[in-house]
Design an enzyme around this catalytic site. Sequence first.
Site, PDB file in Angstrom:
ATOM      1  N   CYS A  95       0.834  -1.206   0.000  1.00 23.22           N
ATOM      2  CA  CYS A  95       0.000   0.000   0.000  1.00 23.22           C
ATOM      3  C   CYS A  95       0.867   1.253   0.000  1.00 23.22           C
ATOM      4  O   CYS A  95       0.574   2.232  -0.700  1.00 23.22           O
ATOM      5  CB  CYS A  95      -0.935  -0.014   1.213  1.00 23.22           C
ATOM      6  SG  CYS A  95      -2.115   1.359   1.256  1.00 23.22           S
ATOM      7  N   CYS A 188      -6.695  -4.482   6.712  1.00 25.65           N
ATOM      8  CA  CYS A 188      -7.897  -3.649   6.673  1.00 25.65           C
ATOM      9  C   CYS A 188      -8.969  -4.195   5.753  1.00 25.65           C
ATOM     10  O   CYS A 188     -10.160  -3.950   5.975  1.00 25.65           O
ATOM     11  CB  CYS A 188      -7.537  -2.211   6.290  1.00 25.65           C
ATOM     12  SG  CYS A 188      -6.922  -2.020   4.591  1.00 25.65           S
TER      13      CYS A 188
END
Length: 366
Positions: A95, A188
Amino acid sequence: MSGGVDSAVAAARARDAGHDVTGVHLALARNPQTFRTGARGCCTLEDSRDARRAADVIGIPFYVWDMAEEFHDSVVDDFVNEYAAGRTPNPCLRCNEKIKFAAVLDRAVALGFDAVVTGHHARLGADGLLRRSVDLPKDQSYVLAVLTRQQLDRAIFPLGDSTKERVRAEAAERGLAVADKPDSHDICFISDGDTRGFLESRLGSAPGDIVDGRTGERLGTHNGAYGFTIGQRKGLDLRVPAADGRPRYVLSITPVSNTVTVGPREDLLVDVVSADRPIWHDPASEVDCEVQLRAHGEVVGASVSVTGDALVATLRSPARGVAAGQAIVAYRPDPDGDIVLGSATIAEGIRSDAGALVAEQAATRA
């Protein structure tokens, strides 16, 4: 601004330093309801509201940028594909590499901004080199080591000189409601925390064998080799107990044959690490340094050589649980904070006495 305490204080410090700051929250879920709610993850609906409230208190503009498609393509799909290939990815590292310091930075620069400020616990020295945070248990330089020189030149990490305790205290002093918000630890985009279930829903059931690494004996079965990682001990469901009664660990994963190989703990030891796609900042291509092989993992001394698209680290002491897909990050010890020399993606861990081990196994089977 993720909605947590670190990014809120980072934004406030950047404003205090005289920068023209705009808060941005990233909407990363195609369907926000599929991401967990509550304080256990990031990327939740609550997080976006917390980030907006923090921006209001700080007194800066605030926007939400929809990057769900980029996140799904670069992080979620990569996560699934890496496990399918028998590797163990780090989605937070990906990410940072593909979203926060690529897609976000590109858009920010196009809009006229100079840099991206984040709440990562790491430092950029006056020399532009990435260093560990003063708060070593919270240090995040490992997941930032994938950044290029150009990306680091447009990054600001205001929290690297502070402990997490100090950051929380400062947030309370500033009247930020996130001062006591728990840190996020889970992946997440896996709403219930069940990584194996998440992977099975996308890759399907794929039964295969679990075998003994020394004898080749079939010890059990599994529903998908993607559900295992190197060094794993729990959840193996072996039907044949070890002759010596000791626990066994995952030694390797072979997607082609859909086989998981297990063995005793000592067979996990490797002293050479081969890695691909290095991002290297040091002028020397051969260095004696320290390497970290997993996020928050142990640090070991090593001799590292970088040639083209390959990095090889010879460890001074053997390491366990070296998994393909994770990052190897090289550090130079420094009184002002260990300096990141570079990183690469682990391809395999190797035992330098592998030849002797193979002969020993052959003799045992004979």
